[in-house]
Design a protein around this motif. Structure first.
Motif, PDB file in Angstrom:
ATOM      1  N   ILE A  88       0.854  -1.184   0.000  1.00  0.00           N
ATOM      2  CA  ILE A  88       0.000   0.000   0.000  1.00  0.00           C
ATOM      3  C   ILE A  88       0.893   1.238   0.000  1.00  0.00           C
ATOM      4  CG2 ILE A  88      -1.788   1.270   1.236  1.00  0.00           C
ATOM      5  CD1 ILE A  88      -2.546  -1.522   2.504  1.00  0.00           C
ATOM      6  N   ASP A  89       0.762   2.037  -1.031  1.00  0.00           N
ATOM      7  CA  ASP A  89       1.564   3.241  -1.207  1.00  0.00           C
ATOM      8  C   ASP A  89       0.616   4.436  -1.133  1.00  0.00           C
ATOM      9  OD1 ASP A  89       2.971   5.454  -2.221  1.00  0.00           O
ATOM     10  OD2 ASP A  89       4.115   4.214  -3.633  1.00  0.00           O
ATOM     11  N   ARG A  90       0.549   5.069   0.027  1.00  0.00           N
ATOM     12  CA  ARG A  90      -0.372   6.196   0.244  1.00  0.00           C
ATOM     13  C   ARG A  90       0.038   7.417  -0.563  1.00  0.00           C
ATOM     14  NH1 ARG A  90      -4.906   5.434   3.605  1.00  0.00           N
ATOM     15  NH2 ARG A  90      -4.587   3.431   4.578  1.00  0.00           N
ATOM     16  N   ASP A  91       1.336   7.612  -0.779  1.00  0.00           N
ATOM     17  CA  ASP A  91       1.793   8.777  -1.545  1.00  0.00           C
ATOM     18  C   ASP A  91       1.337   8.700  -2.996  1.00  0.00           C
ATOM     19  OD1 ASP A  91       3.071   9.866   0.684  1.00  0.00           O
ATOM     20  OD2 ASP A  91       4.944   8.816   0.236  1.00  0.00           O
ATOM     21  N   ASP A  92       1.536   7.554  -3.614  1.00  0.00           N
ATOM     22  CA  ASP A  92       1.148   7.392  -5.014  1.00  0.00           C
ATOM     23  C   ASP A  92      -0.241   6.788  -5.170  1.00  0.00           C
ATOM     24  OD1 ASP A  92       3.480   8.510  -6.129  1.00  0.00           O
ATOM     25  OD2 ASP A  92       4.554   6.613  -5.863  1.00  0.00           O
ATOM     26  N   ARG A  93      -0.895   6.517  -4.043  1.00  0.00           N
ATOM     27  CA  ARG A  93      -2.276   6.035  -3.988  1.00  0.00           C
ATOM     28  C   ARG A  93      -2.493   4.782  -4.831  1.00  0.00           C
ATOM     29  NH1 ARG A  93      -5.501  11.387  -4.900  1.00  0.00           N
ATOM     30  NH2 ARG A  93      -7.196   9.912  -5.103  1.00  0.00           N
ATOM     31  N   PHE A 123     -10.929   2.069  -3.605  1.00  0.00           N
ATOM     32  CA  PHE A 123     -11.116   3.318  -4.325  1.00  0.00           C
ATOM     33  C   PHE A 123     -11.949   4.327  -3.537  1.00  0.00           C
ATOM     34  CE2 PHE A 123     -10.513   0.837  -8.516  1.00  0.00           C
ATOM     35  CZ  PHE A 123      -9.139   1.039  -8.464  1.00  0.00           C
ATOM     36  N   ASP A 124     -12.925   3.859  -2.781  1.00  0.00           N
ATOM     37  CA  ASP A 124     -13.795   4.782  -2.044  1.00  0.00           C
ATOM     38  C   ASP A 124     -13.229   5.138  -0.669  1.00  0.00           C
ATOM     39  OD1 ASP A 124     -15.492   4.602  -4.227  1.00  0.00           O
ATOM     40  OD2 ASP A 124     -16.845   3.179  -3.272  1.00  0.00           O
ATOM     41  N   THR A 125     -12.982   4.148   0.150  1.00  0.00           N
ATOM     42  CA  THR A 125     -12.552   4.390   1.527  1.00  0.00           C
ATOM     43  C   THR A 125     -11.085   4.792   1.614  1.00  0.00           C
ATOM     44  OG1 THR A 125     -14.202   2.799   2.286  1.00  0.00           O
ATOM     45  CG2 THR A 125     -12.460   3.410   3.845  1.00  0.00           C
ATOM     46  N   LEU A 126     -10.227   4.073   0.899  1.00  0.00           N
ATOM     47  CA  LEU A 126      -8.793   4.371   0.956  1.00  0.00           C
ATOM     48  C   LEU A 126      -8.365   5.445  -0.042  1.00  0.00           C
ATOM     49  CD1 LEU A 126      -7.255   0.786   1.313  1.00  0.00           C
ATOM     50  CD2 LEU A 126      -7.822   2.430   3.118  1.00  0.00           C
ATOM     51  N   ALA A 127      -9.253   5.820  -0.940  1.00  0.00           N
ATOM     52  CA  ALA A 127      -8.984   6.839  -1.965  1.00  0.00           C
ATOM     53  C   ALA A 127      -7.774   6.494  -2.835  1.00  0.00           C
ATOM     54  CB  ALA A 127      -8.828   8.225  -1.334  1.00  0.00           C
ATOM     55  N   LEU A 128      -7.596   5.208  -3.096  1.00  0.00           N
ATOM     56  CA  LEU A 128      -6.513   4.798  -3.991  1.00  0.00           C
ATOM     57  C   LEU A 128      -6.895   5.134  -5.430  1.00  0.00           C
ATOM     58  CD1 LEU A 128      -5.508   1.310  -2.520  1.00  0.00           C
ATOM     59  CD2 LEU A 128      -4.507   3.548  -2.054  1.00  0.00           C
ATOM     60  N   ASN A 129      -5.899   5.243  -6.284  1.00  0.00           N
ATOM     61  CA  ASN A 129      -6.124   5.512  -7.692  1.00  0.00           C
ATOM     62  C   ASN A 129      -5.842   4.292  -8.564  1.00  0.00           C
ATOM     63  OD1 ASN A 129      -6.626   7.370  -9.972  1.00  0.00           O
ATOM     64  ND2 ASN A 129      -4.499   6.884 -10.451  1.00  0.00           N
ATOM     65  N   ARG A 130      -5.032   3.370  -8.060  1.00  0.00           N
ATOM     66  CA  ARG A 130      -4.609   2.238  -8.893  1.00  0.00           C
ATOM     67  C   ARG A 130      -4.479   0.968  -8.059  1.00  0.00           C
ATOM     68  NH1 ARG A 130      -1.553   0.352 -13.193  1.00  0.00           N
ATOM     69  NH2 ARG A 130       0.036  -1.155 -12.593  1.00  0.00           N
ATOM     70  N   LEU A 131      -4.941  -0.131  -8.627  1.00  0.00           N
ATOM     71  CA  LEU A 131      -4.733  -1.455  -8.049  1.00  0.00           C
ATOM     72  C   LEU A 131      -4.011  -2.310  -9.073  1.00  0.00           C
ATOM     73  CD1 LEU A 131      -8.100  -2.309  -6.301  1.00  0.00           C
ATOM     74  CD2 LEU A 131      -5.907  -1.799  -5.234  1.00  0.00           C
ATOM     75  N   GLY A 174      -3.671  -4.055 -14.265  1.00  0.00           N
ATOM     76  CA  GLY A 174      -3.912  -2.831 -13.514  1.00  0.00           C
ATOM     77  C   GLY A 174      -5.345  -2.368 -13.673  1.00  0.00           C
ATOM     78  N   LEU A 175      -5.854  -1.750 -12.631  1.00  0.00           N
ATOM     79  CA  LEU A 175      -7.188  -1.168 -12.655  1.00  0.00           C
ATOM     80  C   LEU A 175      -7.101   0.216 -12.035  1.00  0.00           C
ATOM     81  CD1 LEU A 175     -10.264  -1.624 -13.208  1.00  0.00           C
ATOM     82  CD2 LEU A 175     -10.432  -2.388 -10.822  1.00  0.00           C
ATOM     83  N   LEU A 176      -7.601   1.218 -12.751  1.00  0.00           N
ATOM     84  CA  LEU A 176      -7.604   2.590 -12.264  1.00  0.00           C
ATOM     85  C   LEU A 176      -8.965   2.936 -11.680  1.00  0.00           C
ATOM     86  CD1 LEU A 176      -5.780   4.331 -15.251  1.00  0.00           C
ATOM     87  CD2 LEU A 176      -4.784   3.365 -13.151  1.00  0.00           C
ATOM     88  N   ARG A 177      -8.955   3.842 -10.746  1.00  0.00           N
ATOM     89  CA  ARG A 177     -10.196   4.291 -10.117  1.00  0.00           C
ATOM     90  C   ARG A 177     -11.200   4.746 -11.172  1.00  0.00           C
ATOM     91  NH1 ARG A 177     -11.043   7.274  -4.875  1.00  0.00           N
ATOM     92  NH2 ARG A 177     -13.057   8.275  -5.136  1.00  0.00           N
ATOM     93  N   SER A 178     -10.728   5.490 -12.186  1.00  0.00           N
ATOM     94  CA  SER A 178     -11.620   6.007 -13.231  1.00  0.00           C
ATOM     95  C   SER A 178     -12.229   4.900 -14.080  1.00  0.00           C
ATOM     96  CB  SER A 178     -10.867   6.981 -14.135  1.00  0.00           C
ATOM     97  OG  SER A 178      -9.796   6.318 -14.780  1.00  0.00           O
TER      98      SER A 178
END
Length: 190
Positions: A88-93, A123-131, A174-178
């Motif tokens: 989990i990389d909070r800086d790069d989400r 994507f919602d709770t952790l506000a990540l941008n990429r998995l 890879g999967l992006l939030r968008s």
């Protein structure tokens, strides 16, 4: 941020891992040792209750430090698998996600439904941008799950993992939030 229980559209409960699950985890891994050996040989070390307890205690501590988030999948009272969020990389989400499922539960939509819930949490709770999801190049079931969930095949890492004494290629998805917008059904909408 604390790992919370999640629900799925298939009725499986995703519960944060807990030391209290040690006996159920050890029993599942002992029963599924041959099934899991091909892609997750390290799980074979957790077939005793004590080894499972130590593993789960470490996972609980790592979750408190936000290093990993992990859920056990329960079909009723039966532990049938797990999903882990790691790196989990909070800086790069961004983060990586992986899972396993007992052989008796394969093909019932459990992983797909459970992963949708975890992805929404990410994507919602952790506000990540990429998995990111990685799997051995010959793991057809995991590749199918990734594609079903909307992950995009981004490439192949040559000899990226040592499995059972052999270096194997891994596919990277890879999967992006968008790209993942949940509707009322919990299914990705594009």
């Amino acid at each position: 941020m604390q790992v919370t229980p999640l629900t799925t559209s298939c009725g499986v409960a995703l519960m944060p891992v807990a030391v209290a699950h040690a006996a159920a985890l050890a029993a599942l891994l002992l029963r599924e040792r041959a099934h899991l050996q091909r892609y997750l040989p390290a799980l074979g070390a957790l077939v005793s209750i004590e080894a499972a307890r130590l593993h789960l205690a470490a996972a609980e501590e790592r979750a408190r430090r936000h290093e990993i988030f992990e859920w056990h999948l329960f079909d009723g009272e039966v532990l049938c698998g797990a999903i882990r969020l790691k790196n989990i990389d909070r800086d790069d989400r961004k983060a990586q996600v992986g899972y396993f499922l007992g052989s008796g539960f394969v093909g019932k939509g459990i992983v797909t439904s459970s992963m949708r819930s975890v992805i929404a949490f990410c994507f919602d709770t952790l506000a990540l941008n990429r998995l990111e999801l990685r799997c051995a190049a010959d793991n057809q079931r995991s590749m199918a799950v990734a594609l079903r969930l909307g992950f995009v095949h981004e490439g192949t890492m040559r000899q990226d993992e040592l499995l059972n004494g052999v270096f194997v290629d891994q596919h990277v998805f890879g999967l992006l939030r968008s790209e993942f917008v949940t509707g009322l059904s919990g299914a990705p909408a594009r």
